[in-house]
Design a protein around this motif. Structure first.
Motif, PDB file in Angstrom:
ATOM      1  N   ALA A 154       0.804  -1.288   0.062  1.00 32.19           N
ATOM      2  CA  ALA A 154      -0.096  -0.119  -0.145  1.00 32.19           C
ATOM      3  C   ALA A 154       0.759   1.308   0.025  1.00 32.19           C
ATOM      4  N   SER A 155       2.285   1.142   0.365  1.00 35.86           N
ATOM      5  CA  SER A 155       3.032   2.230   0.417  1.00 35.86           C
ATOM      6  C   SER A 155       3.427   2.589  -1.001  1.00 35.86           C
ATOM      7  N   TRP A 156       3.274   1.753  -1.799  1.00 39.57           N
ATOM      8  CA  TRP A 156       3.664   2.211  -3.203  1.00 39.57           C
ATOM      9  C   TRP A 156       2.771   3.170  -3.904  1.00 39.57           C
ATOM     10  N   PRO A 157       1.370   3.125  -3.929  1.00 39.76           N
ATOM     11  CA  PRO A 157       0.597   4.050  -4.257  1.00 39.76           C
ATOM     12  C   PRO A 157       0.499   5.212  -3.458  1.00 39.76           C
ATOM     13  N   ALA A 158       0.659   4.861  -2.028  1.00 45.60           N
ATOM     14  CA  ALA A 158       0.670   6.003  -0.899  1.00 45.60           C
ATOM     15  C   ALA A 158       1.955   7.091  -1.641  1.00 45.60           C
ATOM     16  N   GLY A 159       2.952   6.426  -1.852  1.00 47.33           N
ATOM     17  CA  GLY A 159       4.282   7.338  -2.516  1.00 47.33           C
ATOM     18  C   GLY A 159       3.740   7.937  -3.864  1.00 47.33           C
ATOM     19  N   LEU A 160       3.135   7.381  -4.701  1.00 48.93           N
ATOM     20  CA  LEU A 160       2.624   8.007  -5.825  1.00 48.93           C
ATOM     21  C   LEU A 160       1.632   8.991  -5.812  1.00 48.93           C
ATOM     22  N   PHE A 322      -5.521  -2.218   1.886  1.00 48.73           N
ATOM     23  CA  PHE A 322      -5.788  -2.752   3.310  1.00 48.73           C
ATOM     24  C   PHE A 322      -7.056  -3.403   3.296  1.00 48.73           C
ATOM     25  N   CYS A 323      -7.848  -3.890   2.137  1.00 60.37           N
ATOM     26  CA  CYS A 323      -8.912  -4.556   2.291  1.00 60.37           C
ATOM     27  C   CYS A 323      -8.908  -5.919   1.769  1.00 60.37           C
ATOM     28  N   ALA A 324      -7.590  -6.490   1.617  1.00 61.67           N
ATOM     29  CA  ALA A 324      -7.313  -7.815   1.124  1.00 61.67           C
ATOM     30  C   ALA A 324      -7.921  -8.805   2.060  1.00 61.67           C
ATOM     31  N   HIS A 325      -7.627  -8.313   3.380  1.00 59.12           N
ATOM     32  CA  HIS A 325      -7.665  -9.421   4.565  1.00 59.12           C
ATOM     33  C   HIS A 325      -9.239  -9.672   4.700  1.00 59.12           C
ATOM     34  N   VAL A 360     -14.724  13.222 -16.081  1.00 50.69           N
ATOM     35  CA  VAL A 360     -15.607  12.388 -15.331  1.00 50.69           C
ATOM     36  C   VAL A 360     -15.291  10.958 -16.139  1.00 50.69           C
ATOM     37  N   GLY A 361     -15.411  10.756 -17.489  1.00 48.03           N
ATOM     38  CA  GLY A 361     -15.270   9.423 -17.863  1.00 48.03           C
ATOM     39  C   GLY A 361     -13.985   8.844 -17.868  1.00 48.03           C
ATOM     40  N   ALA A 362     -12.984   9.610 -17.687  1.00 46.14           N
ATOM     41  CA  ALA A 362     -11.590   9.178 -17.314  1.00 46.14           C
ATOM     42  C   ALA A 362     -11.497   8.667 -15.963  1.00 46.14           C
ATOM     43  N   MET A 363     -12.083   9.377 -15.054  1.00 47.25           N
ATOM     44  CA  MET A 363     -12.140   8.775 -13.691  1.00 47.25           C
ATOM     45  C   MET A 363     -12.912   7.667 -13.523  1.00 47.25           C
ATOM     46  N   VAL A 364     -14.008   7.406 -14.181  1.00 47.30           N
ATOM     47  CA  VAL A 364     -14.584   5.729 -14.007  1.00 47.30           C
ATOM     48  C   VAL A 364     -13.660   4.963 -14.606  1.00 47.30           C
ATOM     49  N   ALA A 365     -13.185   5.108 -15.792  1.00 49.63           N
ATOM     50  CA  ALA A 365     -12.550   4.245 -16.567  1.00 49.63           C
ATOM     51  C   ALA A 365     -11.058   3.836 -15.483  1.00 49.63           C
ATOM     52  N   LEU A 366     -10.455   4.702 -15.288  1.00 45.99           N
ATOM     53  CA  LEU A 366      -9.203   4.600 -14.336  1.00 45.99           C
ATOM     54  C   LEU A 366      -9.550   4.227 -12.828  1.00 45.99           C
ATOM     55  N   ALA A 367     -10.606   4.282 -12.480  1.00 48.70           N
ATOM     56  CA  ALA A 367     -11.171   3.455 -11.078  1.00 48.70           C
ATOM     57  C   ALA A 367     -11.424   1.956 -11.506  1.00 48.70           C
ATOM     58  N   VAL A 368     -11.880   1.808 -12.472  1.00 52.52           N
ATOM     59  CA  VAL A 368     -11.919   0.237 -12.767  1.00 52.52           C
ATOM     60  C   VAL A 368     -10.405  -0.321 -13.085  1.00 52.52           C
ATOM     61  N   TYR A 369      -9.876   0.335 -13.893  1.00 53.32           N
ATOM     62  CA  TYR A 369      -8.505  -0.066 -13.881  1.00 53.32           C
ATOM     63  C   TYR A 369      -7.778  -0.163 -12.674  1.00 53.32           C
ATOM     64  N   ALA A 370      -7.978   0.536 -11.870  1.00 48.69           N
ATOM     65  CA  ALA A 370      -6.963   0.792 -10.647  1.00 48.69           C
ATOM     66  C   ALA A 370      -7.577  -0.407  -9.751  1.00 48.69           C
ATOM     67  N   LEU A 371      -8.874  -0.428  -9.681  1.00 55.59           N
ATOM     68  CA  LEU A 371      -9.417  -1.793  -9.037  1.00 55.59           C
ATOM     69  C   LEU A 371      -9.071  -2.846  -9.371  1.00 55.59           C
ATOM     70  N   GLY A 372      -8.871  -2.967 -10.727  1.00 55.28           N
ATOM     71  CA  GLY A 372      -8.081  -4.314 -11.330  1.00 55.28           C
ATOM     72  C   GLY A 372      -6.843  -4.746 -11.065  1.00 55.28           C
ATOM     73  N   LYS A 373      -5.939  -3.653 -11.153  1.00 55.24           N
ATOM     74  CA  LYS A 373      -4.656  -3.869 -10.701  1.00 55.24           C
ATOM     75  C   LYS A 373      -3.932  -3.724  -9.240  1.00 55.24           C
ATOM     76  N   THR A 374      -4.974  -3.279  -8.412  1.00 58.42           N
ATOM     77  CA  THR A 374      -4.569  -2.853  -7.071  1.00 58.42           C
ATOM     78  C   THR A 374      -3.938  -4.170  -6.231  1.00 58.42           C
ATOM     79  N   PHE A 375      -4.513  -5.520  -6.470  1.00 60.61           N
ATOM     80  CA  PHE A 375      -3.979  -6.594  -5.680  1.00 60.61           C
ATOM     81  C   PHE A 375      -3.317  -7.568  -6.459  1.00 60.61           C
TER      82      PHE A 375
END
Length: 396
Positions: A154-160, A322-325, A360-375
């Motif tokens: 989680a520290s990696w995206p926090a650093g970003l 922090f939600c993996a558990h 707004v469209g970019a926020m939605v698209a990137l949110a799905v992408y971020a959700l996918g690559k998070t874990f």
């Protein structure tokens, strides 16, 4: 309840201290990476670099990371975590000096070399830290690897996020600061992780405790897994060291043959082979595409909106890790199942990102992408730690 408490306790009394130190180390890497992504335009303006030259400098971040994590992973069980932490700290500080040697008015080739090798050394430090932090946390929390490896990363995206905020606040407007001042801020968490690690006792991995030789640890990696690592090392020889193609692949082949001899011809695990390839591709995306994401979205929309989107997606990833558990224990999703779900979401997200036209469209698209690559990254490491403990730090 007792089992739940046990799963949250490390095997060493200083487990949480070492987890915090690892968190700070990867935070430093993320801040430096985020800031570098935001100052590419400064480098283009100061030195007249083309997009191809900037891409090559960014590419040094991938090859340096691969080199650090592969070599570090092979030797860490034999030399210990502490020595590699010291090496990473030195590399981080050295990278700042080399990068800062580039100055406006220099010959373009000289400035390019400073920035290329400064980026490479910085990435080498990041890869070396990964070679330490991943097996260290896996060893410290053997009953809950998915949870704690996700917290560590989680520290990696926090650093970003922090790196993006630096560019947002110090890189724009009438009070914009120099790119050197912005980049130098990554040295603050660098000092913090050095202090956090200083004087700590490090546990030994399961493979090290058992006294396994490198050949025994490599057995499940085998020829297939070694081939992936050897290919990346061959690319390093070509891209970073500028060796001829024949010589570069010759080095890779020689190491592969040595691995085959050490493992007595073991083919290795197919699952581990697939994870190696997938992890390399994810690394290319996170260190390559994500390094340009501010510029990509900034060119489609506006530079300011590009920075906002970068901070938004990074903050989302930070929170989700922090939600993996909860996902694993409460939703009963196995680590492998989580990877499958992430793959589907990431693919959908990338398709959506390719068609963005509005903020707004970019926020939605990137949110799905971020959700996918998070874990992806930390969960793959957890799968390796759970299923292949005899490989020690090598497979990680």
């Amino acid at each position: 309840m007792s089992n739940e408490l046990a799963s949250n306790e490390g095997i060493a009394p200083n487990a949480k201290r070492l987890l915090t130190a690892g968190f700070l180390a990867i935070l430093a890497a993320g801040i430096g990476f985020g800031i570098r992504g935001g100052i590419l335009a400064n480098w283009a303006a100061d030195f007249g670099f083309t997009g191809a030259q900037l891409g090559a400098i960014g590419g040094a971040g991938f090859t340096g990371f691969c080199f650090g994590i592969i070599i570090g992973g092979v030797i860490v069980d034999k030399i210990g975590y502490g020595k590699l932490v010291v090496a990473a700290f030195i590399f981080h500080v050295l990278s700042a000096f080399v990068t800062f040697a580039a100055s406006k008015g220099q010959a373009q080739e000289l400035a390019y070399n400073y920035l290329y090798w400064g980026t490479f050394i910085f990435a080498l430090a990041n890869g070396t830290l990964e070679a330490v932090a991943n097996p260290l946390v896996s060893t410290l929390f053997p009953k809950n690897r998915t949870h704690y490896l996700n917290i560590l990363h989680a520290s990696w995206p926090a650093g970003l996020v922090l790196g993006g905020l630096v560019g947002w606040t110090l890189g724009e407007g009438p009070n914009a600061q120099s790119w050197k001042l912005q980049l130098g801020l990554f040295l603050v968490p660098t000092v913090l992780y050095g202090v956090a690690f200083f004087g700590q006792h490090f546990p030994k991995s399961e493979a090290s405790v058992k006294g396994l030789s490198i050949g025994e640890m490599l057995k499940e990696v085998g020829i297939l897994g070694s081939a992936v690592a050897c290919y990346l090392l061959a690319r390093f020889c070509m891209d970073a060291l500028k060796l001829p193609e024949v010589a570069s692949y010759g080095v890779g082949l020689a190491i592969l043959i040595s691995s085959a001899i050490l493992t007595r011809g073991s083919l290795g695990s197919i699952l581990l082979f697939v994870l190696f390839i997938t992890h390399a591709l994810i690394g290319a995306v996170e260190l390559g595409t994500d390094g340009w994401i501010q510029n990509i979205t900034g060119n489609i929309l506006t530079p300011a909106e590009g920075k906002k989107l970068f901070v938004f997606t990074s903050l989302l990833m930070f929170s989700l890790r922090f939600c993996a558990h909860f996902i694993e224990k409460n939703l009963k999703v196995s680590p492998v199942g989580l990877l499958v779900i992430c793959a589907v979401l990431a693919a959908i997200g990338l398709q959506l990102v390719s068609g963005i036209q509005t903020f707004v469209g970019a926020m939605v698209a990137l949110a799905v992408y971020a959700l996918g690559k998070t874990f992806f990254w930390p969960t793959m490491l957890a799968v390796v730690g759970d299923r292949f403990p005899r490989t020690g730090a090598i497979a990680m």
